[in-house]
Design a protein around this motif. Sequence first.
Motif, PDB file in Angstrom:
ATOM      1  N   ASP A  68       0.803  -1.226   0.030  1.00  0.00           N
ATOM      2  CA  ASP A  68      -0.073  -0.151  -0.037  1.00  0.00           C
ATOM      3  C   ASP A  68       0.867   1.371   0.027  1.00  0.00           C
ATOM      4  O   ASP A  68       0.810   2.074   0.869  1.00  0.00           O
ATOM      5  CB  ASP A  68      -1.008  -0.058   1.246  1.00  0.00           C
TER       6      ASP A  68
ATOM      7  N   GLY B 128      -0.898   4.667   0.772  1.00  0.00           N
ATOM      8  CA  GLY B 128      -1.201   4.815   2.523  1.00  0.00           C
ATOM      9  C   GLY B 128       0.256   5.140   3.333  1.00  0.00           C
ATOM     10  O   GLY B 128       0.282   5.747   4.097  1.00  0.00           O
TER      11      GLY B 128
ATOM     12  N   GLY C  86      -9.594   1.995   8.611  1.00  0.00           N
ATOM     13  CA  GLY C  86      -8.745   3.270   8.388  1.00  0.00           C
ATOM     14  C   GLY C  86      -7.776   3.560   9.818  1.00  0.00           C
ATOM     15  O   GLY C  86      -7.473   4.680  10.030  1.00  0.00           O
ATOM     16  N   LYS C  87      -7.464   2.482  10.348  1.00  0.00           N
ATOM     17  CA  LYS C  87      -6.465   2.497  11.388  1.00  0.00           C
ATOM     18  C   LYS C  87      -4.999   2.591  10.849  1.00  0.00           C
ATOM     19  O   LYS C  87      -4.603   1.550  10.203  1.00  0.00           O
ATOM     20  CB  LYS C  87      -6.665   1.248  12.394  1.00  0.00           C
ATOM     21  N   ASP C  88      -4.203   3.475  11.338  1.00  0.00           N
ATOM     22  CA  ASP C  88      -2.948   3.724  10.795  1.00  0.00           C
ATOM     23  C   ASP C  88      -2.012   2.664  11.465  1.00  0.00           C
ATOM     24  O   ASP C  88      -2.266   2.130  12.661  1.00  0.00           O
ATOM     25  CB  ASP C  88      -2.565   5.158  10.818  1.00  0.00           C
TER      26      ASP C  88
ATOM     27  N   LYS D  63      -0.154  13.824  -1.636  1.00  0.00           N
ATOM     28  CA  LYS D  63      -0.959  14.663  -0.688  1.00  0.00           C
ATOM     29  C   LYS D  63      -1.836  15.805  -1.196  1.00  0.00           C
ATOM     30  O   LYS D  63      -3.091  15.685  -0.738  1.00  0.00           O
ATOM     31  CB  LYS D  63      -0.122  14.787   0.505  1.00  0.00           C
TER      32      LYS D  63
ATOM     33  N   VAL E 249      -6.247  13.825   2.099  1.00  0.00           N
ATOM     34  CA  VAL E 249      -6.317  12.879   2.926  1.00  0.00           C
ATOM     35  C   VAL E 249      -7.382  11.882   2.857  1.00  0.00           C
ATOM     36  O   VAL E 249      -7.296  10.583   2.680  1.00  0.00           O
ATOM     37  CB  VAL E 249      -6.441  13.423   4.592  1.00  0.00           C
ATOM     38  N   THR E 250      -8.709  12.449   2.409  1.00  0.00           N
ATOM     39  CA  THR E 250      -9.593  11.554   2.228  1.00  0.00           C
ATOM     40  C   THR E 250      -9.325  10.471   0.685  1.00  0.00           C
ATOM     41  O   THR E 250      -9.651   9.303   0.941  1.00  0.00           O
ATOM     42  CB  THR E 250     -10.837  12.411   1.522  1.00  0.00           C
TER      43      THR E 250
ATOM     44  N   GLN F 238      -6.293   9.576  -0.172  1.00  0.00           N
ATOM     45  CA  GLN F 238      -5.519   8.396   0.242  1.00  0.00           C
ATOM     46  C   GLN F 238      -6.155   7.317   1.211  1.00  0.00           C
ATOM     47  O   GLN F 238      -5.757   6.149   1.189  1.00  0.00           O
ATOM     48  CB  GLN F 238      -4.280   9.159   1.277  1.00  0.00           C
ATOM     49  N   ASN F 239      -6.968   7.836   1.883  1.00  0.00           N
ATOM     50  CA  ASN F 239      -7.886   6.896   2.967  1.00  0.00           C
ATOM     51  C   ASN F 239      -8.612   5.712   1.945  1.00  0.00           C
ATOM     52  O   ASN F 239      -8.790   4.667   2.323  1.00  0.00           O
ATOM     53  CB  ASN F 239      -8.682   7.458   3.750  1.00  0.00           C
TER      54      ASN F 239
ATOM     55  N   THR G 158      -6.285   3.379   0.538  1.00  0.00           N
ATOM     56  CA  THR G 158      -5.815   2.287   1.597  1.00  0.00           C
ATOM     57  C   THR G 158      -7.136   1.277   1.881  1.00  0.00           C
ATOM     58  O   THR G 158      -6.935   0.219   1.903  1.00  0.00           O
ATOM     59  CB  THR G 158      -5.528   2.891   2.744  1.00  0.00           C
ATOM     60  N   LYS G 159      -8.503   1.942   1.738  1.00  0.00           N
ATOM     61  CA  LYS G 159      -9.233   1.037   2.278  1.00  0.00           C
ATOM     62  C   LYS G 159      -9.621   0.009   0.691  1.00  0.00           C
ATOM     63  O   LYS G 159     -10.051  -1.407   1.280  1.00  0.00           O
ATOM     64  CB  LYS G 159     -10.856   1.645   2.316  1.00  0.00           C
TER      65      LYS G 159
END
Length: 206
Positions: free
Chosen positions: A19, A22, A94-96, A167, A172-173, A175-176, A179-180
């Motif tokens: 990822d 992320g 969404g946990k880093d 970025k 941020v949205t 990128q999230n 990642t999901k």
Amino acid sequence: MELVQNFLQQSITFFAIMDPIGISAIALSLLNENITKTQINTVAKRSSLTIIIAFFVVLITGDLVLKIFSISENSLKVMGGIVLILMAISMVNGKDKEKNRDESKNDIELAIIPIGIPIAFGAGLFTTIIIFKSQATNLIDLISISFAFCINALIFYIVLKNSIYIKKYLGVTGQNIITKLMGLIVGAIAVQFIVSGLVHLTNSYL
């Protein structure tokens, strides 16, 4: 044809687990806000070199680990699948990954630990590499695994090098969301590992 399919599966698997989008967001949160383009380029190079070295260490010693602990390929598939499932759930929720900055280290030192290991190269990649290695039947298969990982290491380098621009472009949205999506792919791969391992283990005991 089978070689191409295996290569694509390996490449997609490595990409989803790694990822890079992320991780670039996590890396930026660890690095100094005023980091220069030259410095982040150096961080990207060192982090990429770190995960490549880690890959070849695991690839070379993977069989030894299995033999020392008398672990079968199918048992590793099940356990590796569980590790990936947990990782996928974390990504989807969404946990880093761990991203506490060590103020005693400068940005260049952070490139190897924790950005290279364990953020980019963690338990998920470790188990996946050993599983792929155990499935390899000849030198061509090993070259395919290595090439698939090195391509992803290059992608990781390019993304991390340009993480500031990514970025700004995705936010941020964005990128999230990526990642999901990667988390869903990792979860599907994990289920395949678990089912395949369980089927072979069941057959071996019947």
